[in-house]
Design an enzyme around this catalytic site. Structure first.
Site, PDB file in Angstrom:
ATOM      1  N   ASN A 142     116.873  30.409 -27.604  1.00 58.20           N
ATOM      2  CA  ASN A 142     117.945  30.792 -26.672  1.00 58.20           C
ATOM      3  C   ASN A 142     118.773  29.595 -26.244  1.00 58.20           C
ATOM      4  O   ASN A 142     119.494  29.667 -25.244  1.00 58.20           O
ATOM      5  CB  ASN A 142     117.356  31.466 -25.427  1.00 58.20           C
ATOM      6  CG  ASN A 142     116.869  32.856 -25.748  1.00 58.20           C
ATOM      7  OD1 ASN A 142     117.267  33.438 -26.743  1.00 58.20           O
ATOM      8  ND2 ASN A 142     115.988  33.380 -24.915  1.00 58.20           N
ATOM      9  N   ASP A 155     121.885  33.757 -23.717  1.00 59.01           N
ATOM     10  CA  ASP A 155     121.117  35.005 -23.705  1.00 59.01           C
ATOM     11  C   ASP A 155     120.369  35.259 -22.409  1.00 59.01           C
ATOM     12  O   ASP A 155     119.171  35.016 -22.294  1.00 59.01           O
ATOM     13  CB  ASP A 155     120.129  35.036 -24.874  1.00 59.01           C
ATOM     14  CG  ASP A 155     119.644  36.453 -25.117  1.00 59.01           C
ATOM     15  OD1 ASP A 155     119.112  36.720 -26.190  1.00 59.01           O
ATOM     16  OD2 ASP A 155     119.823  37.281 -24.205  1.00 59.01           O
ATOM     17  N   THR A 172     108.763  35.935 -26.260  1.00 59.69           N
ATOM     18  CA  THR A 172     107.551  35.693 -27.059  1.00 59.69           C
ATOM     19  C   THR A 172     106.454  35.300 -26.085  1.00 59.69           C
ATOM     20  O   THR A 172     106.719  34.846 -24.984  1.00 59.69           O
ATOM     21  CB  THR A 172     107.749  34.485 -27.999  1.00 59.69           C
ATOM     22  OG1 THR A 172     108.121  33.366 -27.211  1.00 59.69           O
ATOM     23  CG2 THR A 172     108.834  34.766 -29.027  1.00 59.69           C
TER      24      THR A 172
END
Ligand SMILES: O=C(O)Cn1ncc2ncnc(NCCc3cnc(NC(=O)Nc4cccc(Cl)c4)s3)c21
Length: 273
Positions: A142, A155, A172
């Site tokens: 990101n 993001d 994640t």
């Protein structure tokens, strides 16, 4: 693209250029707004996929949050529009692309480069937290690189305003702090944890709690099973900073303004960021 609020954009307002990358929900293209000749990145998302994943509300919240954020280390989201099948995000273009590709190429960063990136991230997160916004998904994927090599946090699809904290799992596993893995209440200090993970990955080339199985990563996170490999050689000042960010008790994590005063940052970060 000046912040022309309430401008109803349509696809025909843009000349579409080369593809820049493909994400989970859609592709990103270089584009030029025809009237101003301004270069932007256009992220194209398919409504069908968004509906499946029930993330439409997240897009609206991302646009809302981003409309209040102006910082040199935060990628601008100028606006959005949609047609029958797609949603389009009009984004600031980051000419030097994705940081994780740079990290893969170099394997790991020098202490000066890592400290410069971490300091600029800390300044951007201090700014966000000051506006009660937590990003919650800080990870190399990101992060983008601007024209002068500066870092841009992108993001905010998982960002929230802290007064309506959510307990949903996001991003994640590697980057999630114990309180999110154990899905209990969380606050801005989740971004401090993720910044500590990022600092470790910048210096060693992999995140500290990486494991083959999700269950092992989960266990290593909640135990804060932090180990520093003998190679590459990393200064004790860097390890000291990381150890002060990766603390299980979120209230004990080093506050971001204290990070900017830490010896390792003061001695290694390039002030221009
Ligand atoms: O990264 C690349 O692939 C290539 N690349 N290279 C240069 C470059 N310059 C600018 N932007 C790029 N990429 C887009 C970065 C994003 C910013 N903001 C986002 N927001 C989002 O995706 N939201 C979102 C999507 C789907 C669901 C939900 Cl809930 C939220 S993506 C660029």
């Amino acid at each position: 693209v000046p912040a022309v609020e309430k401008q109803r954009w349509v696809l025909n307002d843009f000349d579409i250029g080369k593809p820049l990358g493909r994400g989970k929900f859609g592709h990103v293209y270089l584009a030029r707004e025809k009237r101003s000749n301004h270069i932007v990145a256009l992220k194209v998302l398919f409504k069908s996929q968004l509906k499946q994943s029930q993330v439409e509300h997240q897009i609206r919240r991302e646009v809302e949050i981003q409309s209040h954020l102006r910082h040199p280390n935060i990628l601008r989201l100028y606006g959005y529009f949609y047609d029958q099948k797609r949603v389009y995000l009009i984004l600031e273009y980051a000419p030097k692309g994705e940081l994780y590709k740079e990290l893969q190429k170099c394997k790991y960063f020098s202490e000066k480069r890592a400290a410069t990136y971490i300091a600029s991230m800390a300044r951007a997160l201090i700014y966000c937290h000051g506006k009660h916004v937590i990003h919650r998904d800080i990870k190399p994927e990101n992060l983008l690189i601007g024209a002068q090599g500066e870092l841009k946090i992108a993001d905010f699809g998982w960002a929230v305003h802290t007064f309506n904290r959510r307990k949903t799992m996001c991003g994640t596993l590697d980057y999630l702090p114990p309180e999110m893995v154990e899905s209990v209440e969380h606050d801005a200090s989740v971004d401090i944890w993720s910044l500590g993970i990022l600092c470790y990955e910048f210096l060693y080339g992999f995140p500290p709690f990486e494991a083959k199985e999700h269950s092992d990563t989960y266990r290593r996170i909640v135990l804060v099973d932090l180990k520093f490999p003998p190679k590459p050689i990393v200064s004790s000042a860097a390890k000291d900073l990381i150890s002060k960010m990766l603390v299980k008790d979120s209230s004990e994590r080093l506050p971001l303004h204290k990070l900017l005063e830490h010896t390792w940052i003061v001695q290694n970060a390039d002030p221009s960021g």
